[in-house]
Design a protein around this motif. Structure first.
Motif, PDB file in Angstrom:
ATOM      1  N   SER A 277      -2.475   0.689  -5.529  1.00  0.00           N
ATOM      2  CA  SER A 277      -1.549   0.833  -4.408  1.00  0.00           C
ATOM      3  C   SER A 277      -2.032   1.851  -3.378  1.00  0.00           C
ATOM      4  O   SER A 277      -1.935   1.601  -2.169  1.00  0.00           O
ATOM      5  N   ASP A 278      -2.533   2.980  -3.826  1.00  0.00           N
ATOM      6  CA  ASP A 278      -2.994   4.002  -2.884  1.00  0.00           C
ATOM      7  C   ASP A 278      -4.125   3.478  -2.007  1.00  0.00           C
ATOM      8  O   ASP A 278      -4.169   3.750  -0.800  1.00  0.00           O
ATOM      9  N   TYR A 279      -5.043   2.713  -2.596  1.00  0.00           N
ATOM     10  CA  TYR A 279      -6.153   2.145  -1.832  1.00  0.00           C
ATOM     11  C   TYR A 279      -5.628   1.276  -0.697  1.00  0.00           C
ATOM     12  O   TYR A 279      -6.053   1.412   0.458  1.00  0.00           O
ATOM     13  N   TYR A 280      -4.675   0.398  -0.994  1.00  0.00           N
ATOM     14  CA  TYR A 280      -4.166  -0.511   0.037  1.00  0.00           C
ATOM     15  C   TYR A 280      -3.309   0.222   1.069  1.00  0.00           C
ATOM     16  O   TYR A 280      -3.388  -0.074   2.260  1.00  0.00           O
ATOM     17  N   ARG A 281      -2.518   1.187   0.635  1.00  0.00           N
ATOM     18  CA  ARG A 281      -1.745   2.002   1.596  1.00  0.00           C
ATOM     19  C   ARG A 281      -2.695   2.687   2.571  1.00  0.00           C
ATOM     20  O   ARG A 281      -2.456   2.704   3.776  1.00  0.00           O
ATOM     21  N   ASN A 282      -3.761   3.260   2.033  1.00  0.00           N
ATOM     22  CA  ASN A 282      -4.731   3.978   2.864  1.00  0.00           C
ATOM     23  C   ASN A 282      -5.583   3.045   3.714  1.00  0.00           C
ATOM     24  O   ASN A 282      -6.279   3.500   4.624  1.00  0.00           O
ATOM     25  N   SER A 283      -5.542   1.740   3.402  1.00  0.00           N
ATOM     26  CA  SER A 283      -6.319   0.756   4.158  1.00  0.00           C
ATOM     27  C   SER A 283      -5.478   0.013   5.186  1.00  0.00           C
ATOM     28  O   SER A 283      -5.908  -0.994   5.745  1.00  0.00           O
ATOM     29  N   GLY A 284      -4.234   0.485   5.411  1.00  0.00           N
ATOM     30  CA  GLY A 284      -3.416  -0.088   6.461  1.00  0.00           C
ATOM     31  C   GLY A 284      -2.460  -1.194   6.040  1.00  0.00           C
ATOM     32  O   GLY A 284      -1.793  -1.800   6.885  1.00  0.00           O
ATOM     33  N   TRP A 285      -2.367  -1.464   4.744  1.00  0.00           N
ATOM     34  CA  TRP A 285      -1.424  -2.466   4.263  1.00  0.00           C
ATOM     35  C   TRP A 285      -0.030  -1.859   4.209  1.00  0.00           C
ATOM     36  O   TRP A 285       0.129  -0.665   3.972  1.00  0.00           O
ATOM     37  N   THR A 286       0.989  -2.688   4.402  1.00  0.00           N
ATOM     38  CA  THR A 286       2.373  -2.250   4.372  1.00  0.00           C
ATOM     39  C   THR A 286       2.994  -2.579   3.020  1.00  0.00           C
ATOM     40  O   THR A 286       2.980  -3.742   2.597  1.00  0.00           O
ATOM     41  N   TYR A 287       3.531  -1.555   2.366  1.00  0.00           N
ATOM     42  CA  TYR A 287       4.215  -1.750   1.090  1.00  0.00           C
ATOM     43  C   TYR A 287       5.508  -2.526   1.333  1.00  0.00           C
ATOM     44  O   TYR A 287       6.262  -2.210   2.245  1.00  0.00           O
ATOM     45  N   ILE A 288       5.762  -3.547   0.511  1.00  0.00           N
ATOM     46  CA  ILE A 288       6.998  -4.334   0.635  1.00  0.00           C
ATOM     47  C   ILE A 288       7.975  -3.988  -0.480  1.00  0.00           C
ATOM     48  O   ILE A 288       9.117  -3.661  -0.223  1.00  0.00           O
ATOM     49  N   GLU A 289       7.512  -4.084  -1.720  1.00  0.00           N
ATOM     50  CA  GLU A 289       8.420  -3.867  -2.849  1.00  0.00           C
ATOM     51  C   GLU A 289       7.637  -3.737  -4.149  1.00  0.00           C
ATOM     52  O   GLU A 289       6.463  -4.058  -4.221  1.00  0.00           O
ATOM     53  N   THR A 290       8.349  -3.249  -5.173  1.00  0.00           N
ATOM     54  CA  THR A 290       7.813  -3.220  -6.529  1.00  0.00           C
ATOM     55  C   THR A 290       8.667  -4.155  -7.366  1.00  0.00           C
ATOM     56  O   THR A 290       9.897  -4.078  -7.332  1.00  0.00           O
TER      57      THR A 290
END
Length: 154
Positions: free
Chosen positions: A124-137
């Protein structure tokens, strides 16, 4: 480094199948056999799902990524999905994964989609730091925690 469709490189199907099998299938609850994975990758296309891309340099396969119509059955309203992103360990840190993801976004955009989704249990941290938007868990019958992300394809 060149990013291209696996369908243009049938000689790489077995190698890609082995990478994905070892990284994503063997330790999962899946009963899928290597032969089934090879069969799956033998049917990937360049203009309809499933689509698989490979990163190539001097004839060597450095990594791979796929695009599926759906990669999380409990969230079939999201489509399409980035799946099975993998870079061989000896090539990590060289931007292979970033180039595979960028090309994936381009392909999805060319197919007329405005967003691309992914699921992760541990990056998750990799994708957050790569500009992806978190939707849900969410959770399913295999995993207690699956983070879902999206990125705009514009």
């Amino acid at each position: 480094m060149n990013i291209d469709f696996l369908s243009n490189h049938p000689d790489k199907i077995k190698e890609v199948s082995e990478m994905v099998f070892k990284e994503f299938v063997m330790d999962s609850a899946s009963s899928m056999k290597l032969e089934e994975v090879v069969k799956h990758f033998s049917t990937t296309k360049d203009n309809a799902f499933p689509i698989t891309l490979v990163a190539l340099e001097n004839g060597e396969c450095l990594g791979t990524v796929s695009i599926f119509k759906n990669d999380l059955k409990i969230r079939d309203m999201y489509k399409p999905w980035l799946a099975s992103l993998y870079t061989k360990p000896e090539y990590r840190g060289r931007g292979v994964g970033q180039k595979l993801v960028a090309k994936t976004i381009d392909v999805v955009k060319e197919l007329g989609f405005k967003e691309l989704y992914l699921r992760t249990e541990d990056a998750s941290d990799y994708y957050r730091n790569s500009g992806w938007t978190y939707i849900e868990t969410v959770s399913d019958d295999k995993y207690e925690r699956i983070d879902v992300f999206k990125v705009k394809c514009i």
